[in-house]
Design a protein around this motif. Structure first.
Motif, short mmCIF file in Angstrom:
data_model
loop_
_atom_site.label_atom_id
_atom_site.label_comp_id
_atom_site.label_asym_id
_atom_site.label_seq_id
_atom_site.Cartn_x
_atom_site.Cartn_y
_atom_site.Cartn_z
N ILE A 14 -23.88 -41.84 17.86
CA ILE A 14 -23.48 -42.53 16.63
C ILE A 14 -22.78 -43.85 16.97
CG2 ILE A 14 -21.90 -42.43 14.65
CD1 ILE A 14 -22.63 -39.41 14.46
N HIS A 15 -21.87 -43.81 17.93
CA HIS A 15 -21.16 -45.03 18.30
C HIS A 15 -22.13 -46.07 18.85
CE1 HIS A 15 -18.70 -47.81 20.69
NE2 HIS A 15 -17.80 -47.59 19.76
N TYR A 16 -23.04 -45.64 19.71
CA TYR A 16 -24.04 -46.55 20.27
C TYR A 16 -24.90 -47.15 19.16
CZ TYR A 16 -28.29 -48.11 22.60
OH TYR A 16 -29.36 -48.85 23.01
N HIS A 17 -25.38 -46.31 18.26
CA HIS A 17 -26.21 -46.77 17.14
C HIS A 17 -25.46 -47.76 16.26
CE1 HIS A 17 -27.49 -46.54 12.91
NE2 HIS A 17 -28.72 -46.44 13.39
N ASP A 18 -24.22 -47.46 15.94
CA ASP A 18 -23.45 -48.26 14.98
C ASP A 18 -22.89 -49.55 15.56
OD1 ASP A 18 -23.96 -46.23 13.20
OD2 ASP A 18 -21.87 -45.63 12.95
N HIS A 19 -22.70 -49.60 16.88
CA HIS A 19 -22.00 -50.75 17.46
C HIS A 19 -22.78 -51.54 18.51
CE1 HIS A 19 -18.30 -49.59 15.43
NE2 HIS A 19 -18.58 -48.36 15.78
N GLU A 20 -23.85 -50.98 19.05
CA GLU A 20 -24.55 -51.69 20.12
C GLU A 20 -26.03 -51.93 19.84
OE1 GLU A 20 -23.15 -50.98 24.39
OE2 GLU A 20 -22.81 -49.04 23.44
N TRP A 21 -26.74 -50.88 19.42
CA TRP A 21 -28.20 -50.97 19.32
C TRP A 21 -28.61 -52.01 18.29
CZ3 TRP A 21 -32.44 -49.23 16.08
CH2 TRP A 21 -33.66 -49.13 16.77
#
Length: 194
Positions: A14-21
């Motif tokens: 979720i963090h990766y999806h929301d902040h990086e991808w």
């Protein structure tokens, strides 16, 4: 909060999806890190790589290409014993090889971004099934990287890399990240609608 269908309920995902991808990055360090991580993903799931990312940062000298270009065979042997990473000799040798190739690029960020003419492609897919695994831009990047001496840079890996670093934005239109990323690109006059 609606997210892309591929994003599980794992907090790391979720963090990766929301902040990086899909967030455009022109930082050579970030671009290099993701190039190596995408190579480690080959044949595996992205969450597997994400869970090992911090360990990679520790054992791969913070993804410093200068240091990784000097990896010795003995250091690769030692890495092969580390249970905190994906222990694949070909992928670990590719780290050294790709670091050397990266250092030969005059302006790595400009080179990477040249495959989308320096501007992110903002897609408007409504379903996960519409998102391609490979595009002409990814095929061109793969050919150019291979010609420059890189390995583990096939077209599918290159497209995943382009998505990760925001060269293309493939959040589906129902995802809460689609509108802000599309708007940010438009505000910066960087957008190429696809």
């Amino acid at each position: 909060m609606q997210r892309c269908a591929w994003c599980s309920d794992d907090p790391l995902y979720i963090h990766y999806h929301d902040h990086e991808w899909g967030v455009p990055s022109r930082d050579p360090q970030v671009l290099f890190e993701f190039l190596l991580l995408e190579a480690f993903q080959a044949g595996l799931s992205w969450i597997t790589v994400l869970r090992k990312r911090e360990r990679y940062r520790q054992v791969l000298f913070g993804f410093d290409p200068q240091r990784l270009a000097q990896l010795s065979d003995a250091e690769i042997d030692q890495l092969m014993q580390d249970p905190g990473i994906i222990r694949n000799r070909r992928k670990l040798e590719a780290v050294r090889n790709n670091a050397r190739a990266w250092l030969q690029l005059e302006d790595p960020a400009a080179f990477i971004w040249s495959f989308v003419d320096g501007r992110p492609l903002i897609n408007h897919f409504t379903t996960r099934e519409q998102v391609p695994a490979v595009t002409a831009e990814a095929e061109a990047m793969s050919r150019a990287l291979k010609k420059a001496g890189f390995s583990f840079v096939g077209p599918t890996i290159c497209y995943a890399y382009m998505q990760a670093c925001g060269l293309v934005m493939d959040h589906t239109t129902d995802c809460h990240r689609h509108a802000p990323l599309a708007a940010a690109a438009a505000d910066a006059a960087l957008i190429r609608v696809h």
